[in-house]
Motif scaffolding. Structure first.
Motif, PDB file in Angstrom:
ATOM      1  N   GLN A  26     -16.999  17.098  31.099  1.00  0.00           N
ATOM      2  CA  GLN A  26     -17.640  18.349  31.530  1.00  0.00           C
ATOM      3  C   GLN A  26     -18.374  19.031  30.387  1.00  0.00           C
ATOM      4  O   GLN A  26     -17.961  18.950  29.237  1.00  0.00           O
ATOM      5  CB  GLN A  26     -16.583  19.332  32.057  1.00  0.00           C
ATOM      6  CG  GLN A  26     -15.885  18.894  33.333  1.00  0.00           C
ATOM      7  CD  GLN A  26     -14.962  19.991  33.841  1.00  0.00           C
ATOM      8  OE1 GLN A  26     -15.324  21.161  33.867  1.00  0.00           O
ATOM      9  NE2 GLN A  26     -13.764  19.614  34.237  1.00  0.00           N
ATOM     10  N   THR A  27     -19.420  19.764  30.759  1.00  0.00           N
ATOM     11  CA  THR A  27     -20.112  20.619  29.779  1.00  0.00           C
ATOM     12  C   THR A  27     -19.296  21.892  29.591  1.00  0.00           C
ATOM     13  O   THR A  27     -18.429  22.218  30.410  1.00  0.00           O
ATOM     14  CB  THR A  27     -21.513  21.015  30.276  1.00  0.00           C
ATOM     15  OG1 THR A  27     -21.380  21.775  31.487  1.00  0.00           O
ATOM     16  CG2 THR A  27     -22.396  19.801  30.518  1.00  0.00           C
ATOM     17  N   GLU A  30     -19.691  24.111  32.703  1.00  0.00           N
ATOM     18  CA  GLU A  30     -18.859  23.755  33.862  1.00  0.00           C
ATOM     19  C   GLU A  30     -17.413  24.173  33.634  1.00  0.00           C
ATOM     20  O   GLU A  30     -16.771  24.755  34.516  1.00  0.00           O
ATOM     21  CB  GLU A  30     -18.942  22.243  34.149  1.00  0.00           C
ATOM     22  CG  GLU A  30     -18.028  21.849  35.317  1.00  0.00           C
ATOM     23  CD  GLU A  30     -18.172  20.404  35.772  1.00  0.00           C
ATOM     24  OE1 GLU A  30     -19.032  19.682  35.238  1.00  0.00           O
ATOM     25  OE2 GLU A  30     -17.409  20.006  36.677  1.00  0.00           O
ATOM     26  N   GLY A  33     -16.958  27.887  34.054  1.00  0.00           N
ATOM     27  CA  GLY A  33     -17.010  28.234  35.479  1.00  0.00           C
ATOM     28  C   GLY A  33     -15.691  27.953  36.164  1.00  0.00           C
ATOM     29  O   GLY A  33     -15.156  28.781  36.917  1.00  0.00           O
ATOM     30  N   ARG A  34     -15.121  26.794  35.896  1.00  0.00           N
ATOM     31  CA  ARG A  34     -13.849  26.418  36.517  1.00  0.00           C
ATOM     32  C   ARG A  34     -12.706  27.321  36.046  1.00  0.00           C
ATOM     33  O   ARG A  34     -11.840  27.713  36.827  1.00  0.00           O
ATOM     34  CB  ARG A  34     -13.507  24.957  36.176  1.00  0.00           C
ATOM     35  CG  ARG A  34     -14.347  23.944  36.937  1.00  0.00           C
ATOM     36  CD  ARG A  34     -14.171  22.568  36.337  1.00  0.00           C
ATOM     37  NE  ARG A  34     -14.882  21.564  37.094  1.00  0.00           N
ATOM     38  CZ  ARG A  34     -14.312  20.816  38.044  1.00  0.00           C
ATOM     39  NH1 ARG A  34     -13.040  20.957  38.327  1.00  0.00           N
ATOM     40  NH2 ARG A  34     -15.015  19.928  38.700  1.00  0.00           N
TER      41      ARG A  34
ATOM     42  N   GLN B 101     -23.664  18.485  36.120  1.00  0.00           N
ATOM     43  CA  GLN B 101     -22.482  18.948  36.854  1.00  0.00           C
ATOM     44  C   GLN B 101     -22.689  18.652  38.331  1.00  0.00           C
ATOM     45  O   GLN B 101     -23.626  19.139  38.939  1.00  0.00           O
ATOM     46  CB  GLN B 101     -22.282  20.454  36.657  1.00  0.00           C
ATOM     47  CG  GLN B 101     -21.065  21.001  37.410  1.00  0.00           C
ATOM     48  CD  GLN B 101     -21.158  22.503  37.632  1.00  0.00           C
ATOM     49  OE1 GLN B 101     -21.232  23.282  36.689  1.00  0.00           O
ATOM     50  NE2 GLN B 101     -21.161  22.923  38.902  1.00  0.00           N
ATOM     51  N   VAL B 104     -19.564  21.712  42.443  1.00  0.00           N
ATOM     52  CA  VAL B 104     -18.220  22.242  42.191  1.00  0.00           C
ATOM     53  C   VAL B 104     -18.034  23.478  43.073  1.00  0.00           C
ATOM     54  O   VAL B 104     -18.881  24.368  43.093  1.00  0.00           O
ATOM     55  CB  VAL B 104     -18.027  22.623  40.703  1.00  0.00           C
ATOM     56  CG1 VAL B 104     -16.687  23.330  40.487  1.00  0.00           C
ATOM     57  CG2 VAL B 104     -18.120  21.395  39.814  1.00  0.00           C
ATOM     58  N   HIS B 106     -16.639  26.901  43.973  1.00  0.00           N
ATOM     59  CA  HIS B 106     -16.099  28.072  43.276  1.00  0.00           C
ATOM     60  C   HIS B 106     -15.533  29.089  44.268  1.00  0.00           C
ATOM     61  O   HIS B 106     -15.394  30.264  43.927  1.00  0.00           O
ATOM     62  CB  HIS B 106     -17.193  28.742  42.437  1.00  0.00           C
ATOM     63  CG  HIS B 106     -17.684  27.901  41.301  1.00  0.00           C
ATOM     64  ND1 HIS B 106     -16.902  27.579  40.217  1.00  0.00           N
ATOM     65  CD2 HIS B 106     -18.875  27.306  41.082  1.00  0.00           C
ATOM     66  CE1 HIS B 106     -17.598  26.830  39.382  1.00  0.00           C
ATOM     67  NE2 HIS B 106     -18.791  26.649  39.885  1.00  0.00           N
ATOM     68  N   THR B 111     -21.791  25.123  43.359  1.00  0.00           N
ATOM     69  CA  THR B 111     -22.926  24.980  42.445  1.00  0.00           C
ATOM     70  C   THR B 111     -22.976  23.577  41.853  1.00  0.00           C
ATOM     71  O   THR B 111     -21.949  22.885  41.761  1.00  0.00           O
ATOM     72  CB  THR B 111     -22.835  25.977  41.267  1.00  0.00           C
ATOM     73  OG1 THR B 111     -21.688  25.644  40.471  1.00  0.00           O
ATOM     74  CG2 THR B 111     -22.723  27.409  41.740  1.00  0.00           C
ATOM     75  N   ALA B 112     -24.170  23.187  41.462  1.00  0.00           N
ATOM     76  CA  ALA B 112     -24.371  21.941  40.724  1.00  0.00           C
ATOM     77  C   ALA B 112     -25.478  22.213  39.713  1.00  0.00           C
ATOM     78  O   ALA B 112     -26.238  23.174  39.862  1.00  0.00           O
ATOM     79  CB  ALA B 112     -24.757  20.807  41.674  1.00  0.00           C
ATOM     80  N   GLN B 123     -29.661  25.228  37.943  1.00  0.00           N
ATOM     81  CA  GLN B 123     -28.521  25.248  38.865  1.00  0.00           C
ATOM     82  C   GLN B 123     -29.031  25.302  40.300  1.00  0.00           C
ATOM     83  O   GLN B 123     -30.015  25.973  40.584  1.00  0.00           O
ATOM     84  CB  GLN B 123     -27.668  26.481  38.578  1.00  0.00           C
ATOM     85  CG  GLN B 123     -26.486  26.643  39.533  1.00  0.00           C
ATOM     86  CD  GLN B 123     -25.533  27.719  39.053  1.00  0.00           C
ATOM     87  OE1 GLN B 123     -24.655  27.504  38.227  1.00  0.00           O
ATOM     88  NE2 GLN B 123     -25.707  28.915  39.577  1.00  0.00           N
TER      89      GLN B 123
END
Lengths: 90, 131
Positions: A26-27, A30, A33-34, B101, B104, B106, B111-112, B123
């Motif tokens: 993951q960056t 990311e 965000g998680r 990414q 995902v 949320h 988002t990707a 995004q």
């Protein structure tokens, strides 16, 4: 070994490892965000970046640049030293 | 005051116009030759009178440093709305788009993040309960 124990002593760093186990590579964006959405960890990107450096120093996270992006990968290998030192069964 | 659009700084305007129209699927609204560079804007075919995205040359010396730092950390420069992100992710991947990414969830939004090939990450976001 001290690096390893220090690395896993922090709940934010453990959450980072949890997220990388769920999805490896993951960056920073990311991961942040998680951590915010799933763990309610609203730390700044700079703070998370510093946590990642601690995890990297302990060998638990490997950061690799692919193209222009940096991705983070979990490596559980250093943890095997804990089980060797204190085996579940003797 | 209204928001008429925004712009992204691209490393090559011709390449950017191709990517933003042929791959992302936007339409050219302006393409005016200004000599060394052009004034280029695109709009969504779903909202042709809506906000424009300008494709501006990243010629300022600070622009490249800024862009590289954002991309290294995986941070998107801006965000576009999609109705079905899984579908869009599949469509764009089949066109060779690189995602830093994948979608995902949320909670209220999925988002990707994709690479626009012009030095930016973009995004895409689906508000849940929309599709």
């Amino acid at each position: 070994m001290d690096d390893l124990y220090r690395a896993i002593s922090d709940p934010t760093r453990r959450a980072i490892l949890d997220e990388l186990v769920e999805r490896d590579g993951q960056t920073l964006f990311e991961l942040c965000g998680r951590l915010t959405m799933k763990h309610g960890i609203g730390s700044s990107r700079q703070a998370i970046s510093q946590h990642l450096e601690v995890l990297e120093a302990a060998g638990l996270v490997i950061a690799k640049k692919e193209g222009r992006c940096k991705f983070h990968w979990f490596d559980g290998e250093p943890l095997s030293a804990i089980a060797e030192r204190w085996p579940a069964k003797r | 005051m209204r928001i008429s659009g925004c712009s992204v700084m691209v490393d090559d305007q011709a390449k950017a116009l191709k990517f933003y129209t042929e791959v992302l699927g936007f339409q050219t609204k302006h393409n005016i030759d200004l000599g060394e560079h052009s004034w280029i804007t695109v709009v969504s075919p779903e909202d042709p009178d809506g906000a424009v995205v300008g494709l501006e040359p990243d010629v300022h010396p600070a622009a490249k440093t800024f862009k590289a730092a954002m991309v290294e950390d995986g941070i998107p420069f801006t965000s576009f709305a999609v109705d079905d992100i899984e579908e869009e992710h599949k469509r764009l991947e089949s066109l060779g788009v690189r995602f830093t990414q994948p979608p995902v969830d949320h909670g209220t939004v999925i988002t990707a993040v994709l690479d626009d090939t012009c030095g930016n990450l973009i995004q895409i976001a689906q508000e849940k309960g929309q599709s």
